[in-house]
Design a protein around this motif. Sequence first.
Motif, mmCIF file in Angstrom:
data_model
loop_
_atom_site.group_PDB
_atom_site.id
_atom_site.type_symbol
_atom_site.label_atom_id
_atom_site.label_comp_id
_atom_site.label_asym_id
_atom_site.label_seq_id
_atom_site.Cartn_x
_atom_site.Cartn_y
_atom_site.Cartn_z
ATOM 1 N N ALA A 133 0.825 -1.210 0.000
ATOM 2 C CA ALA A 133 0.000 0.000 0.000
ATOM 3 C C ALA A 133 0.854 1.252 0.000
ATOM 4 O O ALA A 133 0.557 2.233 -0.700
ATOM 5 N N THR A 134 1.935 1.247 0.773
ATOM 6 C CA THR A 134 2.828 2.404 0.811
ATOM 7 C C THR A 134 3.481 2.639 -0.538
ATOM 8 O O THR A 134 3.576 3.775 -1.014
ATOM 9 N N GLU A 135 3.943 1.580 -1.182
ATOM 10 C CA GLU A 135 4.571 1.721 -2.484
ATOM 11 C C GLU A 135 3.572 2.209 -3.525
ATOM 12 O O GLU A 135 3.930 2.992 -4.415
ATOM 13 N N ALA A 136 2.323 1.767 -3.427
ATOM 14 C CA ALA A 136 1.307 2.241 -4.365
ATOM 15 C C ALA A 136 1.084 3.746 -4.219
ATOM 16 O O ALA A 136 0.956 4.473 -5.216
ATOM 17 N N ARG A 173 4.605 9.927 -7.278
ATOM 18 C CA ARG A 173 5.711 10.165 -8.210
ATOM 19 C C ARG A 173 5.183 10.454 -9.611
ATOM 20 O O ARG A 173 5.655 11.361 -10.299
ATOM 21 N N LEU A 174 4.201 9.673 -10.035
ATOM 22 C CA LEU A 174 3.668 9.863 -11.378
ATOM 23 C C LEU A 174 2.902 11.179 -11.508
ATOM 24 O O LEU A 174 2.965 11.844 -12.537
ATOM 25 N N ALA A 175 2.168 11.538 -10.464
ATOM 26 C CA ALA A 175 1.451 12.808 -10.503
ATOM 27 C C ALA A 175 2.422 13.975 -10.617
ATOM 28 O O ALA A 175 2.225 14.905 -11.406
ATOM 29 N N LEU A 176 3.492 13.925 -9.846
ATOM 30 C CA LEU A 176 4.481 14.999 -9.910
ATOM 31 C C LEU A 176 5.229 14.973 -11.238
ATOM 32 O O LEU A 176 5.592 16.024 -11.781
ATOM 33 N N ALA A 177 5.449 13.780 -11.768
ATOM 34 C CA ALA A 177 6.115 13.685 -13.061
ATOM 35 C C ALA A 177 5.292 14.344 -14.161
ATOM 36 O O ALA A 177 5.834 14.983 -15.070
ATOM 37 N N VAL A 180 2.739 9.623 3.549
ATOM 38 C CA VAL A 180 3.701 8.986 2.648
ATOM 39 C C VAL A 180 3.740 9.720 1.314
ATOM 40 O O VAL A 180 4.814 9.995 0.762
ATOM 41 N N GLY A 181 2.566 10.060 0.785
ATOM 42 C CA GLY A 181 2.512 10.769 -0.485
ATOM 43 C C GLY A 181 3.147 12.140 -0.410
ATOM 44 O O GLY A 181 3.887 12.556 -1.307
ATOM 45 N N MET A 182 2.867 12.871 0.683
ATOM 46 C CA MET A 182 3.469 14.195 0.839
ATOM 47 C C MET A 182 4.984 14.103 0.921
ATOM 48 O O MET A 182 5.710 14.880 0.291
#
Length: 368
Positions: A152-155, A161-165, A330-332
């Motif tokens: 779940a953390t990796e997801a 990462r993809l959103a920021l990319a 985690v996302g932040m």
Amino acid sequence: MVNGVLGLLFAAALAAAALLYAQQGRPWVLDVAVGAAVCGAALLRGRRPGLAAAAGLALAAVGALVAGLAALPGEPGGAAVLGLLVLGGSAVRRLPPGQAGLVAAAGLVMMLAGLLIAGPMSTPFRVGGQAWLLALGAGLALRLRDQWLRAATEAVRREERLALARELHDVVAHHITGILVQAQATRLVGRRKPELLDESLAGIEKASGQALTAMRQVVGLLRDTEDVVSTAPPAAGPEQLVELVAGFTGHGHPEVRLALPEPSRPWPPEVAGTVFRVVQESLTNIARHAPHAREAVVAVIDTFDEVSVTVTNDASSTPSRPHPGGFGLVGMRERVEALGGTFAAGPQTGEGWSVRATMPVAAEEVRR
């Protein structure tokens, strides 16, 4: 912390066994010695849970053999069984599958052998076998929980990462467009005002460096990732933060005070989007986990070389609703650290919770 609690529990079990055996007039030295040795192995399991489990099982087996030969009270005793429970659970939880299986099988073989030698009514081995099965079940449950948490953390990290990319992709497009415009202008300048040619070329060089930096960030964020992003959060500036805070205030939420830098400057899109997401996620967490807070404060500080955002609230340290997992944090963290920044979240001194993110902003990277 865990070892401290276990140490107290082991000490209490050893003291109780010694006191009980002494009151009954039975030899207690071997039981306490074996129990202390097995419990010591449990406390020292640390980074070598497999070795500690093997040592604990070997010590318990030797104790049982000595007790049988000397006609002493049966082993393993209560403290040793408690230590084996910790060792077995820790091994199954943390070791690779093959090693965990070997430790589990070794414990079962030892308990079964004890039952066959001492008889099916042997209380130590019967209780020890039941405790060992309990340890294996608890360790397996914790192992599955750890795997779910990691997935779940990796997801969450991958999504962030993809959103920021995607946002950084837009930044690269912005820089490339600027390079194209400056290159066209340089051609005209070269014909009409050759003395300004160096200045125009310096602008192209600067824009190229900015584009290269952004592209490196994109590559870093997309490493080992094959997903495609369909949406991205907005790259908002200070004015959008005002709207965000205004929309949060009221509706049963605590009052929010917003402090913005004066005068404000445009931020790079990737920094602006991250500041917005940190504030948005922090306010969402306040609404979910600290609705009883009276006030929240959002403070943004813009210095020459960095932008920092801090979100605090004055709720009590004990949340009124249980926290489901903390994946928003985690996302932040993933977004902030991908930009070379730092992120911290935790309780404040006294009461309340604080989230702080700081991101570097080079002067030449600020969008004009």
